[in-house]
Design a protein around this motif. Structure first.
Motif, PDB file in Angstrom:
ATOM      1  N   GLU A  29       0.793  -1.279   0.053  1.00  0.00           N
ATOM      2  CA  GLU A  29       0.148  -0.025   0.051  1.00  0.00           C
ATOM      3  C   GLU A  29       0.950   1.120   0.111  1.00  0.00           C
ATOM      4  O   GLU A  29       0.379   2.260  -0.865  1.00  0.00           O
ATOM      5  N   ARG A  30       1.936   1.295   0.720  1.00  0.00           N
ATOM      6  CA  ARG A  30       2.660   2.566   0.799  1.00  0.00           C
ATOM      7  C   ARG A  30       3.419   2.543  -0.480  1.00  0.00           C
ATOM      8  O   ARG A  30       3.634   3.781  -0.876  1.00  0.00           O
ATOM      9  N   SER A  33       0.772   3.693  -2.798  1.00  0.00           N
ATOM     10  CA  SER A  33       0.458   5.254  -2.765  1.00  0.00           C
ATOM     11  C   SER A  33       1.596   6.062  -3.119  1.00  0.00           C
ATOM     12  O   SER A  33       1.225   7.277  -3.633  1.00  0.00           O
ATOM     13  N   MET A  36       1.486   6.340  -7.081  1.00  0.00           N
ATOM     14  CA  MET A  36       0.288   7.301  -7.399  1.00  0.00           C
ATOM     15  C   MET A  36       0.526   8.738  -7.242  1.00  0.00           C
ATOM     16  O   MET A  36       0.147   9.522  -8.062  1.00  0.00           O
ATOM     17  N   GLN A  37       1.305   9.056  -6.089  1.00  0.00           N
ATOM     18  CA  GLN A  37       1.651  10.541  -5.890  1.00  0.00           C
ATOM     19  C   GLN A  37       2.820  10.894  -6.314  1.00  0.00           C
ATOM     20  O   GLN A  37       3.559  11.874  -5.538  1.00  0.00           O
ATOM     21  N   ARG A 224     -12.217   1.045   4.776  1.00  0.00           N
ATOM     22  CA  ARG A 224     -11.191   1.751   4.170  1.00  0.00           C
ATOM     23  C   ARG A 224     -11.684   2.657   3.377  1.00  0.00           C
ATOM     24  O   ARG A 224     -12.923   2.564   3.041  1.00  0.00           O
ATOM     25  N   ILE A 384      -6.415  -1.335  -2.643  1.00  0.00           N
ATOM     26  CA  ILE A 384      -5.306  -0.473  -2.440  1.00  0.00           C
ATOM     27  C   ILE A 384      -5.390   0.862  -3.460  1.00  0.00           C
ATOM     28  O   ILE A 384      -5.562   1.963  -3.122  1.00  0.00           O
ATOM     29  N   TRP A 385      -5.812   0.472  -4.656  1.00  0.00           N
ATOM     30  CA  TRP A 385      -5.812   1.487  -5.836  1.00  0.00           C
ATOM     31  C   TRP A 385      -7.158   2.330  -5.592  1.00  0.00           C
ATOM     32  O   TRP A 385      -7.032   3.467  -5.579  1.00  0.00           O
ATOM     33  N   ARG A 387      -8.516   2.941  -2.796  1.00  0.00           N
ATOM     34  CA  ARG A 387      -8.142   3.958  -1.473  1.00  0.00           C
ATOM     35  C   ARG A 387      -7.449   5.127  -1.767  1.00  0.00           C
ATOM     36  O   ARG A 387      -7.576   6.210  -1.203  1.00  0.00           O
ATOM     37  N   TRP A 388      -6.460   5.246  -2.767  1.00  0.00           N
ATOM     38  CA  TRP A 388      -5.479   5.956  -2.979  1.00  0.00           C
ATOM     39  C   TRP A 388      -5.978   6.853  -4.319  1.00  0.00           C
ATOM     40  O   TRP A 388      -5.509   7.716  -4.828  1.00  0.00           O
ATOM     41  N   THR A 389      -7.199   6.459  -4.918  1.00  0.00           N
ATOM     42  CA  THR A 389      -7.879   7.410  -5.848  1.00  0.00           C
ATOM     43  C   THR A 389      -9.206   8.051  -5.669  1.00  0.00           C
ATOM     44  O   THR A 389      -9.291   9.210  -6.212  1.00  0.00           O
ATOM     45  N   ARG A 392     -12.698  10.280   0.136  1.00  0.00           N
ATOM     46  CA  ARG A 392     -13.714  10.033   1.266  1.00  0.00           C
ATOM     47  C   ARG A 392     -14.979  10.497   1.372  1.00  0.00           C
ATOM     48  O   ARG A 392     -15.425  11.604   0.774  1.00  0.00           O
TER      49      ARG A 392
END
Length: 426
Positions: A29-30, A33, A36-37, A224, A384-385, A387-389, A392
């Motif tokens: 995940e780290r 992320s 992606m960032q 999540r 995971i994808w 969560r970082w896309t 919330r």
């Protein structure tokens, strides 16, 4: 003896996938992320020359939690509930995985074994029971913390669970109407055929609306992002686990990743054919096992070559004083080649000598377990994808989604499915 071995393998596999993969998922995940960032993510921590792309960092973090002081704030009134809450989350999330079938029933010496950690007749009902119970750990953790942030997190979790549980249950009812059974092995076997000889009869094609609703609800089940309103950092710090530290905090985190693993596994089982190899059911795999082994003998060295070539291209150290990454690349390349050639040689021996009836059944189970694992890791990557896309959801947006969108769609889908089955049966 064979019964004990099969049970031990199933339990070990379930424990590894539900809990043992937590450091790997944290690292994954780290790194995802970070990618992606447009940053690196953890990649420096290592044991000697071995870094594994930063995977050792997750084990270091785990050891840090183990040895940190387990502090209980003085304002905690219900210390028993405060202590037991993370245990409830952890065990319920872990037990949710217990009935997931990793392969078709394995027949050894005429005895059939269900390939799941806890074989029982409850099937999907076991998943729903323990998935629903895990919310009590979150509610107790927030309530017993005697903190406004913790209480708000637990209230949000309670409101969230009543928003998606109804839609999830109704989506499952539509699938059960199509599959005709609550047993997960039967459900997977019902997805073994094809439409028009090309499209697999997976749940995503049989029940597309129910599948989408179920997947969305599974994301909410794991708490999540984008459904992490119970621990919205920008609003209520860490929500229900704000007052926790050390391994009690760690149990909440392990429970979250165990819930993610269980949700990924149940989605694969109900929606994406489970352990079924596309276009090959259990009988077809057994009848064509020799051709499958020959193909694997050819493919394994080719995969080893491309993997090691990719590692040499991307892991070569740019610092002339830092040779650790080059050393790691050499060690891992040798390990990949030894493993690939060893498996290829073993398959060649089996191909020449033959496997026998038990050997064919075991080899088929191994292939199906491998298929399940591939689908499982792909689904975990989607978690995971997402969560970082996706941002919330707000508190009210989640309520609107659950009650005004998912629930009516799930009810309509039940009516359509039941009507179709009655008309087809008549």
């Amino acid at each position: 003896m064979s019964s004990a071995i099969v049970i031990a393998v199933n339990i070990a596999l379930a424990a590894f996938l539900a809990v043992g993969l937590t450091p790997v998922f944290v690292w994954w995940e780290r790194r995802v992320s970070g990618f992606m960032q447009d940053r690196t993510g953890p990649n420096r921590c290592g044991i000697g020359p071995i870094r594994l792309g930063g995977l050792i960092q997750s084990f270091a973090d785990m050891l840090k939690l183990v040895f940190k002081e387990d502090f209980t704030p003085s304002h905690i009134k219900y210390k028993f509930f405060f202590t037991i809450a993370p245990v409830i989350v952890f065990f319920c999330s872990f037990l949710t995985f217990a009935t997931i079938p990793f392969a078709d029933n394995l027949v050894i010496d005429g005895h059939s074994f269900i390939m799941s950690a806890i074989p029982n007749e409850l099937g999907i009902m076991w998943f729903l029971a323990f998935a629903g119970l895990s919310i009590y750990g979150i509610i107790l953790g927030g309530y017993s913390s005697n903190s406004k942030y913790g209480l708000l997190g637990s209230i949000r979790a309670a409101a969230q669970v009543i928003s998606y549980e109804a839609a999830m249950a109704l989506a499952i009812i539509s699938m059960l109407l199509s599959y005709g059974s609550i047993h997960l092995t039967d459900i997977v076997n019902a997805q073994a055929g094809t439409f028009f000889g090309v499209i697999p009869m997976w749940g995503i094609f049989i029940q597309p609306i129910a599948a989408i609703i179920f997947i969305v609800c599974c994301f909410a089940e794991t708490n999540r992002a984008p459904f992490d309103i119970a621990e919205g950092e920008s609003e209520i710090v860490a929500g229900y686990h704000t007052e926790y530290s050390a391994m009690r905090f760690g149990l909440f985190q392990v429970g979250e990743y165990a819930a993610m693993s269980a949700s990924a596994a149940i989605i694969v089982t109900l929606v994406f054919g489970g352990y079924q190899i596309p276009w090959l059911d259990t009988a077809a795999v057994q009848n064509n096992l020799d051709y499958i082994m020959m193909a694997m003998i050819v493919i394994l060295p080719i995969k080893a070559y491309f993997i090691t070539a990719w590692m040499k291209k991307n892991n070569k150290s740019k610092d002339v004083n830092d040779k650790s990454r080059d050393t790691e690349t050499k060690i891992l390349s040798i390990a990949f080649w030894v493993l690939s050639l060893g498996v290829a040689v073993l398959l060649a021996i089996f191909l020449v000598l033959g496997l026998g009836e038990n050997g064919v059944n075991i080899a088929t189970a191994v292939l199906q377990i491998g298929t399940f694992l591939v689908k499982f890791f792909m689904m975990a990557f989607v978690f995971i994808w997402i969560r970082w896309t996706v941002l919330r959801f707000r508190y009210d947006q989640l309520q609107m989604l659950g009650w005004k969108v998912l629930l009516p769609l799930a009810l309509l889908n039940i009516v359509v499915t039941a009507t179709f089955i009655v008309v087809q049966g008549s």
